[in-house]
Design a protein around this motif. Structure first.
Motif, PDB file in Angstrom:
ATOM      1  N   PRO A  67      -3.127  58.074  45.418  1.00 30.37           N
ATOM      2  CA  PRO A  67      -3.397  58.522  44.040  1.00 30.37           C
ATOM      3  C   PRO A  67      -4.821  58.124  43.637  1.00 30.37           C
ATOM      4  O   PRO A  67      -5.418  57.196  44.197  1.00 30.37           O
ATOM      5  N   CYS A  68      -5.331  58.798  42.640  1.00 33.20           N
ATOM      6  CA  CYS A  68      -6.701  58.496  42.219  1.00 33.20           C
ATOM      7  C   CYS A  68      -6.750  57.448  41.116  1.00 33.20           C
ATOM      8  O   CYS A  68      -7.839  57.042  40.701  1.00 33.20           O
ATOM      9  N   PRO A  98      -4.059  56.961  56.637  1.00 33.91           N
ATOM     10  CA  PRO A  98      -5.357  57.498  57.093  1.00 33.91           C
ATOM     11  C   PRO A  98      -6.416  57.312  56.007  1.00 33.91           C
ATOM     12  O   PRO A  98      -6.199  57.652  54.844  1.00 33.91           O
ATOM     13  N   LEU A  99      -7.560  56.748  56.400  1.00 32.46           N
ATOM     14  CA  LEU A  99      -8.663  56.558  55.454  1.00 32.46           C
ATOM     15  C   LEU A  99      -9.954  57.069  56.083  1.00 32.46           C
ATOM     16  O   LEU A  99     -10.764  56.294  56.608  1.00 32.46           O
ATOM     17  N   PRO A 100     -10.172  58.375  56.061  1.00 35.13           N
ATOM     18  CA  PRO A 100     -11.438  58.915  56.587  1.00 35.13           C
ATOM     19  C   PRO A 100     -12.628  58.331  55.836  1.00 35.13           C
ATOM     20  O   PRO A 100     -12.507  57.880  54.685  1.00 35.13           O
ATOM     21  N   ASP A 101     -13.788  58.348  56.475  1.00 33.81           N
ATOM     22  CA  ASP A 101     -14.985  57.740  55.879  1.00 33.81           C
ATOM     23  C   ASP A 101     -15.250  58.265  54.477  1.00 33.81           C
ATOM     24  O   ASP A 101     -15.643  57.517  53.581  1.00 33.81           O
ATOM     25  N   GLY A 102     -14.999  59.523  54.247  1.00 34.54           N
ATOM     26  CA  GLY A 102     -15.288  60.093  52.940  1.00 34.54           C
ATOM     27  C   GLY A 102     -14.343  59.638  51.850  1.00 34.54           C
ATOM     28  O   GLY A 102     -14.625  59.859  50.662  1.00 34.54           O
ATOM     29  N   GLU A 103     -13.237  59.017  52.224  1.00 36.29           N
ATOM     30  CA  GLU A 103     -12.250  58.584  51.229  1.00 36.29           C
ATOM     31  C   GLU A 103     -12.211  57.065  51.050  1.00 36.29           C
ATOM     32  O   GLU A 103     -11.466  56.560  50.206  1.00 36.29           O
ATOM     33  N   ARG A 104     -12.987  56.354  51.828  1.00 36.82           N
ATOM     34  CA  ARG A 104     -12.892  54.887  51.796  1.00 36.82           C
ATOM     35  C   ARG A 104     -13.385  54.309  50.471  1.00 36.82           C
ATOM     36  O   ARG A 104     -12.810  53.340  49.956  1.00 36.82           O
ATOM     37  N   GLU A 105     -14.444  54.878  49.899  1.00 36.31           N
ATOM     38  CA  GLU A 105     -14.948  54.343  48.632  1.00 36.31           C
ATOM     39  C   GLU A 105     -13.934  54.547  47.509  1.00 36.31           C
ATOM     40  O   GLU A 105     -13.740  53.663  46.674  1.00 36.31           O
ATOM     41  N   ALA A 106     -13.298  55.720  47.497  1.00 34.47           N
ATOM     42  CA  ALA A 106     -12.288  55.964  46.466  1.00 34.47           C
ATOM     43  C   ALA A 106     -11.095  55.027  46.645  1.00 34.47           C
ATOM     44  O   ALA A 106     -10.537  54.506  45.663  1.00 34.47           O
ATOM     45  N   ALA A 107     -10.701  54.770  47.905  1.00 29.33           N
ATOM     46  CA  ALA A 107      -9.596  53.850  48.173  1.00 29.33           C
ATOM     47  C   ALA A 107      -9.958  52.431  47.765  1.00 29.33           C
ATOM     48  O   ALA A 107      -9.129  51.699  47.212  1.00 29.33           O
ATOM     49  N   VAL A 132      -7.275  44.297  52.482  1.00 23.07           N
ATOM     50  CA  VAL A 132      -7.252  43.769  53.847  1.00 23.07           C
ATOM     51  C   VAL A 132      -8.123  44.649  54.739  1.00 23.07           C
ATOM     52  O   VAL A 132      -8.824  44.169  55.628  1.00 23.07           O
ATOM     53  N   ARG A 133      -8.110  45.947  54.478  1.00 23.15           N
ATOM     54  CA  ARG A 133      -8.894  46.893  55.273  1.00 23.15           C
ATOM     55  C   ARG A 133     -10.289  47.128  54.706  1.00 23.15           C
ATOM     56  O   ARG A 133     -11.228  47.392  55.457  1.00 23.15           O
ATOM     57  N   LEU A 134     -10.441  47.031  53.390  1.00 20.87           N
ATOM     58  CA  LEU A 134     -11.668  47.519  52.756  1.00 20.87           C
ATOM     59  C   LEU A 134     -12.393  46.474  51.912  1.00 20.87           C
ATOM     60  O   LEU A 134     -13.428  46.791  51.319  1.00 20.87           O
ATOM     61  N   GLY A 135     -11.887  45.246  51.857  1.00 17.68           N
ATOM     62  CA  GLY A 135     -12.449  44.253  50.954  1.00 17.68           C
ATOM     63  C   GLY A 135     -13.891  43.892  51.255  1.00 17.68           C
ATOM     64  O   GLY A 135     -14.365  43.967  52.395  1.00 17.68           O
ATOM     65  N   GLU A 136     -14.612  43.482  50.209  1.00 17.96           N
ATOM     66  CA  GLU A 136     -16.004  43.051  50.300  1.00 17.96           C
ATOM     67  C   GLU A 136     -16.153  41.729  49.552  1.00 17.96           C
ATOM     68  O   GLU A 136     -15.243  41.328  48.809  1.00 17.96           O
ATOM     69  N   PRO A 137     -17.276  41.021  49.735  1.00 14.05           N
ATOM     70  CA  PRO A 137     -17.430  39.704  49.103  1.00 14.05           C
ATOM     71  C   PRO A 137     -17.141  39.662  47.611  1.00 14.05           C
ATOM     72  O   PRO A 137     -16.638  38.661  47.099  1.00 14.05           O
ATOM     73  N   GLU A 138     -17.428  40.732  46.882  1.00 14.92           N
ATOM     74  CA  GLU A 138     -17.186  40.690  45.437  1.00 14.92           C
ATOM     75  C   GLU A 138     -15.707  40.598  45.083  1.00 14.92           C
ATOM     76  O   GLU A 138     -15.342  40.272  43.944  1.00 14.92           O
ATOM     77  N   ASP A 139     -14.836  40.885  46.061  1.00 12.84           N
ATOM     78  CA  ASP A 139     -13.396  40.817  45.817  1.00 12.84           C
ATOM     79  C   ASP A 139     -12.822  39.404  45.971  1.00 12.84           C
ATOM     80  O   ASP A 139     -11.660  39.168  45.604  1.00 12.84           O
ATOM     81  N   ILE A 140     -13.602  38.490  46.512  1.00 11.57           N
ATOM     82  CA  ILE A 140     -13.082  37.158  46.841  1.00 11.57           C
ATOM     83  C   ILE A 140     -12.468  36.447  45.629  1.00 11.57           C
ATOM     84  O   ILE A 140     -11.346  35.924  45.724  1.00 11.57           O
ATOM     85  N   PRO A 141     -13.130  36.381  44.468  1.00 15.44           N
ATOM     86  CA  PRO A 141     -12.516  35.652  43.339  1.00 15.44           C
ATOM     87  C   PRO A 141     -11.170  36.224  42.913  1.00 15.44           C
ATOM     88  O   PRO A 141     -10.252  35.467  42.571  1.00 15.44           O
ATOM     89  N   TYR A 142     -11.018  37.528  42.925  1.00 17.66           N
ATOM     90  CA  TYR A 142      -9.763  38.153  42.510  1.00 17.66           C
ATOM     91  C   TYR A 142      -8.662  37.896  43.541  1.00 17.66           C
ATOM     92  O   TYR A 142      -7.517  37.621  43.184  1.00 17.66           O
TER      93      TYR A 142
END
Length: 607
Positions: A67-68, A98-107, A132-142
């Motif tokens: 979902p969006c 499935p998370l194609p490259d074009g959908e990863r930012e939206a996910a 778990v698949r897409l996290g970045e450093p800014e997600d660490i506090p949450y």
């Protein structure tokens, strides 16, 4: 989003992340007490929940395509009746999404919306597994804050370990700490204040009750132990505590491969051994350094990623240090309480063994290792192939079985036929988390180990463990090594030797117990009191001729070491078992309270 969905979004309760922050402000030591916060959400009756397979398919359909917006995720999961206990269904659905490259930012954006403003555990869990698949450093506090809810700790820590092992370990410790005595340390590790961490690290209790394998690793990770040692190179108390953490990570009680998961292990070994000479020569320090040496010699530490010759150099350095007169003197002068006497005896028996293994190991080497009795470490039958411990390299759920089973019972002998041998069992039980089994057979002038059986999955893994190869040993050398190991009792102490002799006597003469309608149970030295011998047996009317232990009571007989030779004490115990009904002097320790009452025996604690 529809108008109805917008109205639903406005009516959403407080986000789980915000709830955790509110609870955290009120918590003593700055962390939740006793295993984290608990989500108390009302749930629908079980009858509303779909069967597991149907639910898994429904969740996959609800999330594919993603979902969006988070409100749709909330609504769909709620309509499906997904509960807190459905986290594994969500994990599998998100892992295979499935998370194609074009959908990863939206996910990723959806994941952040769910973890920051999600109000139900299932919806937030979707966000966590996406991170778990897409996290970045800014997600660490949450992630860290959400991980304070025990129902969310698993996915939060899994996501954190990809991004920041220190935060992951600190969050895990909040959930994994059950003892009030450790909360000040956990609070310091959560805060990240270096000086406070140092103070708490050198002062917290490190006995086996408080510090098993997994917490030891997480404490080292959360403290960033290698960096802390570099910051305070002259702090001998910190050096000793770092050595203690390494020892506990590699202990065989629970999951002996925690040490392998500690990425800084080699660096911390280097720092600790390099500074060991500055430690005050005490019995406790001697025992810790000896335990380090035993691990470097034949334990799981051998499997770390060492540069050529470096492990051997560290082991030799410890050998030279512990042979110095000032270190020998503390053992010779040991007295005091029973634990200190036990420890001194262990050091005398074991002190030079890790430094005296053959320079060139044979294809097979069997080392019986008794750990520090004050730590209540088990006795292991370590099996080394080409100088490397076999079991921890292929089985992570428990230690090698004891010598009373593998050696006294002749399990490792290679006879004319084949036999399946259990080398190790999960620390919980084989029926729960499995065991490591191998078939041993003789083939011409070789002994072959093949037909391995072990759990197909390692905990947390998504793929099956690879098949194990067949091992071939020269038969003459194999027989000689097994015979040598069976004859070697230099590791044993009086109470353990008495237990082995009693066990052998009852195996040779089962009629001793059969005359009392009893069968032997486990026989060993005491866990809490290693200088005692414990004999257990099962009893029920007609048990000697029965095929089952159903409705049997287990009895426990404790024999203190009275100082006489082990052979004399064992013979006296066997004689008493022969002449006197052991139910008259042993005590019920297991079975059914109802059966105990029916047979006229007091239940434990009710005498």
């Amino acid at each position: 989003m529809s108008a109805q969905e917008e109205r639903d979004a406005l009516a959403l309760p407080l986000a789980l992340h915000d709830r955790a922050l509110l609870l955290l402000r009120e918590a003593p030591h700055g962390v939740p007490a006793r295993r984290g916060f608990v989500l108390s959400q009302p749930s629908r009756p079980d009858k509303d929940q779909l069967p597991r397979k149907e639910l898994a398919a429904a969740v996959r359909e609800a999330l594919n395509p993603l979902p969006c917006d988070s409100a749709t995720v909330h609504r769909r999961l709620d309509q499906l009746g997904v509960r807190l206990r459905s986290a594994n269904v969500i994990r599998l659905a998100v892992a295979t999404l499935p998370l194609p490259d074009g959908e990863r930012e939206a996910a990723r954006a959806l994941a952040r919306e769910l973890t920051r403003s999600g109000t139900t555990a299932p919806a937030v869990t979707v966000g966590l597994y996406l991170l778990v698949r897409l996290g970045e450093p800014e997600d660490i506090p949450y992630l860290s804050v959400l991980g304070l809810f025990r129902e969310l700790t698993g996915p939060a820590v899994q996501a954190l370990y990809r991004l920041d092992r220190r935060s992951a370990a600190a969050t895990w410790l909040v959930h994994g700490t059950a003892y009030e005595e450790l909360l000040p340390l956990v609070g310091a590790l959560w805060s990240g204040e270096r000086e406070v961490i140092r103070t708490q690290l050198v002062g917290f209790p490190t006995g086996p009750r408080f510090l098993s394998n997994a917490p030891a690793r997480r404490i080292a990770e959360a403290a960033q132990l290698a960096d802390l040692l570099d910051r305070y190179p002259g702090d001998t108390a910190l050096t000793a505590r770092a050595a203690r953490l390494l020892v506990r990570m590699g202990c065989a009680n629970d999951a002996p491969t925690e040490l392998l998961a500690y990425k800084d292990a080699v660096g911390v070994y280097e720092r600790v051994v390099g500074r060991a000479g500055a430690l005050p020569p005490t019995l406790d320090h001697h025992a810790t350094l000896l335990a380090l040496a035993i691990g470097l010699s034949s334990g799981v530490a051998v499997l770390l990623d060492w540069s050529p010759g470096r492990r051997e150099a560290l082991l030799a350095s410890l050998g030279r240090l512990l042979a110095e007169p000032r270190w020998v003197a503390v053992v010779d002068a040991a007295g005091g309480d029973a634990d200190q006497r036990l420890r001194a005896g262990w050091i005398r028996r074991t002190g030079r063994k890790p430094f005296g293994l053959p320079a060139v190991a044979g294809r097979l080497r069997i080392e019986v290792v008794a750990g520090d009795p004050v730590d209540r470490e088990p006795v292991e039958t370590r099996i080394l192939v080409d100088g490397r411990p076999l079991v921890p390299a292929v089985f992570s759920r428990g230690g090698v079985r004891n010598p009373e089973v593998l050696l006294d019972g002749g399990e490792l002998r290679a006879g004319s036929g084949s036999r399946e041998v259990m080398l190790a069992e999960a620390y919980c039980a084989e029926g729960c988390c499995g065991a490591l089994r191998v078939t041993v057979r003789r083939e011409g002038d070789e002994v072959v180990w093949e037909g391995w059986r072990r759990p197909p999955y390692v905990p947390g893994a998504t793929r099956e463990a690879p098949a194990l190869p067949a091992y071939r040993f020269d038969a003459v050398a194999y027989d000689a090594e097994v015979a040598r190991a069976e004859a070697d009792d230099s590791w044993s102490w009086p109470a353990r030797t008495i237990a082995r002799l009693i066990g052998a006597g009852l195996t040779e003469r089962p009629e001793i117990l059969h005359r009392w309608d009893a069968r032997r149970g486990w026989i060993s030295s005491g866990y809490e009191e290693p200088d005692t011998t414990v004999v257990t047996f099962w009893y029920a009317p007609g048990l000697a001729a029965a095929d089952t232990l159903r409705d049997a009571l287990q009895f426990r007989w404790v024999l203190p070491d009275d100082g006489r030779p082990a052979e004399v004490q064992a013979a006296a115990a066997l004689r008493r078992l022969t002449e006197e009904d052991p139910k008259a002097y042993a005590r019920v320790c297991a079975g059914s309270p109802g059966q105990a009452k029916e047979l006229g025996f007091p239940w434990p604690g009710r005498e």
